[in-house]
Each structure stands twice: as structure tokens, then as C-alpha cells.
Design an enzyme around this catalytic site. Structure first.
Site, PDB file in Angstrom:
ATOM      1  N   SER A 243       0.843  -1.187   0.000  1.00 57.10           N
ATOM      2  CA  SER A 243       0.000   0.000   0.000  1.00 57.10           C
ATOM      3  C   SER A 243       0.879   1.237   0.000  1.00 57.10           C
ATOM      4  CB  SER A 243      -0.894   0.009   1.234  1.00 57.10           C
ATOM      5  OG  SER A 243      -0.112   0.357   2.364  1.00 57.10           O
ATOM      6  N   LYS A 244       0.230   2.391  -0.022  1.00 63.29           N
ATOM      7  CA  LYS A 244       0.960   3.669  -0.062  1.00 63.29           C
ATOM      8  C   LYS A 244       1.982   3.799   1.070  1.00 63.29           C
ATOM      9  CE  LYS A 244      -0.965   6.518  -3.274  1.00 63.29           C
ATOM     10  NZ  LYS A 244      -2.384   6.321  -3.572  1.00 63.29           N
ATOM     11  N   ARG A 245       1.687   3.124   2.179  1.00 61.20           N
ATOM     12  CA  ARG A 245       2.614   3.190   3.311  1.00 61.20           C
ATOM     13  C   ARG A 245       4.007   2.713   2.919  1.00 61.20           C
ATOM     14  NH1 ARG A 245       2.098  -0.363   7.124  1.00 61.20           N
ATOM     15  NH2 ARG A 245       0.535  -1.551   5.980  1.00 61.20           N
ATOM     16  N   GLY A 247       5.408   3.189   0.049  1.00 59.94           N
ATOM     17  CA  GLY A 247       5.970   4.004  -1.029  1.00 59.94           C
ATOM     18  C   GLY A 247       4.984   4.070  -2.181  1.00 59.94           C
TER      19      GLY A 247
END
Ligand code: GLU
Length: 474
Positions: A243-245, A247
């Protein structure tokens, strides 16, 4: 003939996981000399994002995943889905459900309270025609639900995961067409896969629970089901879903950071598959030749950014300079280095000096900026170290005099003359080279100095030295 499809929903950018799905479909089609089809699943109008169409197509083109058919748009095929839903209604394999969202929600809560699975309770499954008419008179609009068999199992053999079975009693009577006449994913997907004559459905593991529903639909519609292959999940280094966490998750973001399509493709190919012999570097042609769906791994793949950077450095080192130069231009533009006297041939000459050093196209500007700027900035620490004291200023001035007389101004002549100067002055060569490097590039770390001077040319080199001496004059 093998026919596969990639069927993104245009809800955002092309996610790394979707790109991997697209790649594996494409590889399989290429390997089997089949057809790769692009289908845009855009029936959920509320979730469509306008820019997403373009972003997805751009990313596919950037990766070189060219499709032979499509893009087909589901929003343009609504008649076909309605016709097939009608057929299911007529044969009693689907039914109209008049329940309102509030009612469904209330009953869902009740079921949860009783400790039951919150499935649709089939309230409308066996309505009499009188009951139906009464509800219609109330002005209720029906959704269409599929009549899932109450007993038995639905079994399929996944190419990657082997046999998978589901109890039909665990599958709810799912909606196949909403009240507004728009089909749901499962219905549209099955109808399209049938009419597009898809032989193999290759998609993410998150779709496994849809597969029994789809198989039941195939049977009810009298279609032959395709083969199914569910690809493993992609996890971040902490083993949670990517996920965006972790990158950037969109392919275009990596393109914009300066990753090469060859590196991205190589990286994606290794997310769940590997060529023989533990090789990490694999070209597009080798991937096609060696790809086997049966050899895709079952266990999740881990997204490893260091590996992507490593692969990218490899392709930076081995790509032709003219190719890298062309791709680097937008990155120089972004840094304002592409001015009126910008020369692509200078950039092409410079690339071999930096392609061993820059890990991404995005790092190229800071290695080459001094070739394209009229006036450069000087790193204060570099000035402090190499341009401040009397000895180095004197050596730099002598170097300037030596350089003025070099003809032709090439690497060999420059080197010979500067080494001779160092010898005359009784200093180590680096005492001449380092100040010169700082004078010309503004930095202590730069591409190889002699080659850089040759490309920069005599006039600019001399001007830089003047600038440097000016910068440091008390
Ligand atoms: N539109 C679906 C998705 O983006 C396609 C799934 C499938 O390949 O059947 O996940």
C-alpha cells in the site's frame, strides 16, 4: 488459440499489482502466440475517475504491454448484459429482489447479533406474482439476484493453486444487476469473458472468492468456463498488503521518478515468477520464451525497493546512451536545464560518463547540470577545501594558462599537460585536478574530469575557471 484479457477498473492509476497481472497475461499470450485483450471495466460509474483511463493506457504503453484487441469498454456493452440477465430471469435462474438498502442493513445487523453469517436472507427468492405486483405498486424497483444452488459444492482447478472448492451454501444470492439496470462485476465479467472467447482468466488472488460465483453463472448461462489462474498477492517488506505506506504504488510514479521501463518490467516479472537458474536479470524476449503459468508461485511476493533500484542501475549501465539521453530530457527540463542552447548531442556524449553512477534517470540532472548551465553554483564546502588557499588558487591559474594553449582540446592532451604542470610545480596531480574539478563543476564529486573538460570545450572551461577564481577572490 489462447485468448487472455487484462480488465482494469478505471478507478485510479495502474497499481503495481495490476501491472503485474497485465504483464503475466501478456507474457502468457506472447508465449502461446495468443491474443492479449484490454477491457476497461467501467460500469461502476460512481467509481470511475476520468484521468484513470489515460493513466492506465499510458502506463501499459510505457511498459510495452501492447494489446491486440480493445480497449473494450463495458459501459458500451450494457445491452448485451441486460439480454443475458433477461435470459436468467426467464429460466428461473435469477430473480427480482425488492428489498430496500435500509431493510437489508437491518436484517444484516440482526443476523450478526444472532451470530449468523450476514448473507442476504433470500427473502425475495420465492415471491409469488401477487407479492411481486404488490411491491411494484409500492413503487419499488428491483435489483436482480442470482439464485445460488442451496446445496452442493462448486469446485475448480486453479492452474497455480490446484483444486479449490466452495460450499454453495456459503455463497449468497448475489446481485447481478442493480436497480438502475447496470450489471455488477461478476455478471459483466462472465458475459464478456464468454463472448470475448477468453480461454484463461489470469488475475489476482483477491478474486478467488468471485470465481465460484462466476462458475455458477457460466453454468446457468450455458457457457463453458475458462481456465482460472490466481496470482499471488504482493506484500510490502513488513508482510502487509502493498500500500501507499510502503511508497509509491502506481507504475506512472516510478516512471516519473526516472525508472526505466526495462527495469520495471524485469522487476514485475519477478513478483511471483522466476526464470530458471536463479537469474534476476531477464530481458523481455527471454521472459516470453521462458514464461510458464504453471510455474507461478503460490506464496506471496515481496515488493523490494532495493531490488528495483539495483535492477534499474543495471539497465542504466547497459542501455545505449542515445536511448538514455532521449529519456533523460524531461528530467533535465524539470530542473530547468534545457535552455535555448541545450544540445542533445552534448547530452548523448555526457551519458556514458554518468550511466555507471546515476541509479535512475532522475539522478542524471545533478550529475550533468554543469554542462548545461551558464553560471554554476559552488558547493561551499568544495570551495572551502579546494579553492580558498593560495597554493590551489595559484595552481588553478597556472592550469588555466596551460589549458589555453592545448590544441586539440581533448582528454589525452589535457591529461598530459596537467600532469606536466603538477610535476613542474612539484605537487601531486590531485592538487591540480581537484581545484579544477571544483572550478568547472562546482562540486567535489563529478563525472570523470578529463572527459568532462573535453565535452565542455576550451572556451567554457576557461570561463568557469575565471568564475571560480572570482567566486573565491577575497
Ligand atoms: N476489474 C477487475 C479488477 O480490476 C477485474 C478482475 C478480473 O480480472 O476478473 O480487479
Amino acid at each position: 488459440m489462447v485468448r487472455v484479457r487484462f480488465a482494469p477498473s478505471p478507478t485510479g492509476h495502474l497499481h503495481i499489482g495490476s501491472a503485474r497481472t497485465a504483464l503475466f497475461n501478456w507474457l502468457y499470450a506472447m508465449k502461446m502466440r495468443g491474443v492479449f485483450i484490454l477491457r476497461i471495466e467501467d460500469t461502476d460509474l460512481r467509481r470511475n475517475v476520468d484521468e484513470a483511463f489515460g493513466a492506465i493506457l499510458d502506463a501499459m504503453k510505457w511498459l510495452g504491454l501492447d494489446w491486440q484487441e480493445g480497449p473494450y469498454y463495458q459501459s458500451q456493452r450494457l445491452e448485451l448484459y441486460r439480454k443475458e440477465v433477461e435470459r436468467l430471469l426467464e429460466t428461473g435462474k435469477a430473480y427480482r429482489c425488492y428489498c430496500l438498502p435500509e431493510e437489508l442493513e437491518e436484517r444484516r445487523k440482526e443476523a450478526l447479533q444472532k451470530g449468523l453469517k450476514p448473507m442476504y436472507d433470500r427473502k425475495c427468492r420465492e415471491l409469488s406474482s401477487e407479492e411481486r405486483e404488490k411491491l411494484e405498486r409500492e413503487g419499488r424497483k428491483p435489483a436482480i439476484r442470482f439464485k445460488v444452488p442451496l446445496e452442493g459444492k462448486t469446485i475448480f482447478k486453479d492452474v497455480i493453486r490446484g483444486e479449490i472448492e466452495f460450499y454453495n451454501s456459503e455463497i449468497e444470492d448475489f446481485v447481478i444487476m442493480r436497480k438502475d439496470g447496470i450489471p455488477t462485476y461478476n455478471l459483466a465479467c462472465v458475459v464478456d469473458d464468454h463472448y470475448m472467447e477468453i480461454t484463461d482468466v489470469i488475475r489476482g488472488e483477491d478474486h478467488i472468492s468471485n470465481t465460484p460465483k462466476q462458475i455458477l453463472l457460466y453454468e446457468a448461462l450455458g457457457y463453458a468456463p475458462p481456465r482460472f489462474a490466481h496470482l499471488p498477492m504482493i506484500l510490502g517488506p513488513d508482510k502487509s498488503r502493498l500500500s501507499k505506506r510502503h511508497g509509491a504504488t502506481s507504475v506512472n510514479a516510478y516512471r516519473d521518478m526516472g525508472f526505466l521501463p526495462e527495469a520495471m518490467l524485469n522487476f514485475l516479472a519477478l513478483l511471483g515468477w522466476s526464470p530458471g537458474g536463479n537469474r534476476e536479470i531477464i530481458s523481455r524476449e527471454e521472459m516470453i520464451a521462458e514464461f510458464e503459468l504453471e510455474r507461478v508461485k503460490r506464496h506471496p511476493a515481496i515488493f523490494n525497493m532495493d531490488k528495483l533500484i539495483w535492477l534499474n542501475s543495471h539497465y542504466m549501465k547497459t542501455s545505449p546512451p542515445t536511448y538514455l539521453a532521449r529519456l533523460a530530457v524531461p528530467f533535465l527540463e524539470k530542473e530547468g536545464l534545457v535552455g535555448p542552447d541545450f544540445s542533445l548531442s552534448v547530452l548523448e556524449a555526457v551519458i556514458p560518463l554518468v550511466q555507471e553512477r546515476a541509479k535512475t534517470l532522475g539522478e542524471i540532472p545533478r550529475w550533468v547540470d554543469f554542462f548545461f548551465k551558464d553560471e554554476i553554483e559552488y558547493e561551499p564546502s568544495a570551495v572551502e577545501q579546494w579553492l580558498k588557499d593560495e597554493l590551489h588558487r595559484k595552481l588553478l591559474l597556472s592550469a588555466k594558462e596551460v589549458l589555453e594553449n592545448i590544441e586539440p582540446f581533448n582528454k589525452e592532451n589535457i591529461e598530459t599537460a596537467l600532469r606536466a604542470l603538477a610535476e613542474r610545480e612539484g605537487v601531486k596531480a590531485k592538487e591540480v585536478f581537484h581545484p579544477l574539478r571544483v572550478a568547472v563543476t562546482g562540486k567535489t564529486v563529478s563525472p570523470p574530469l578529463l572527459e568532462s573538460l573535453e565535452i565542455l570545450g576550451k572556451a567554457k572551461t576557461l570561463k568557469r575557471i575565471d568564475q571560480a577564481l572570482g567566486v573565491t577572490s577575497p
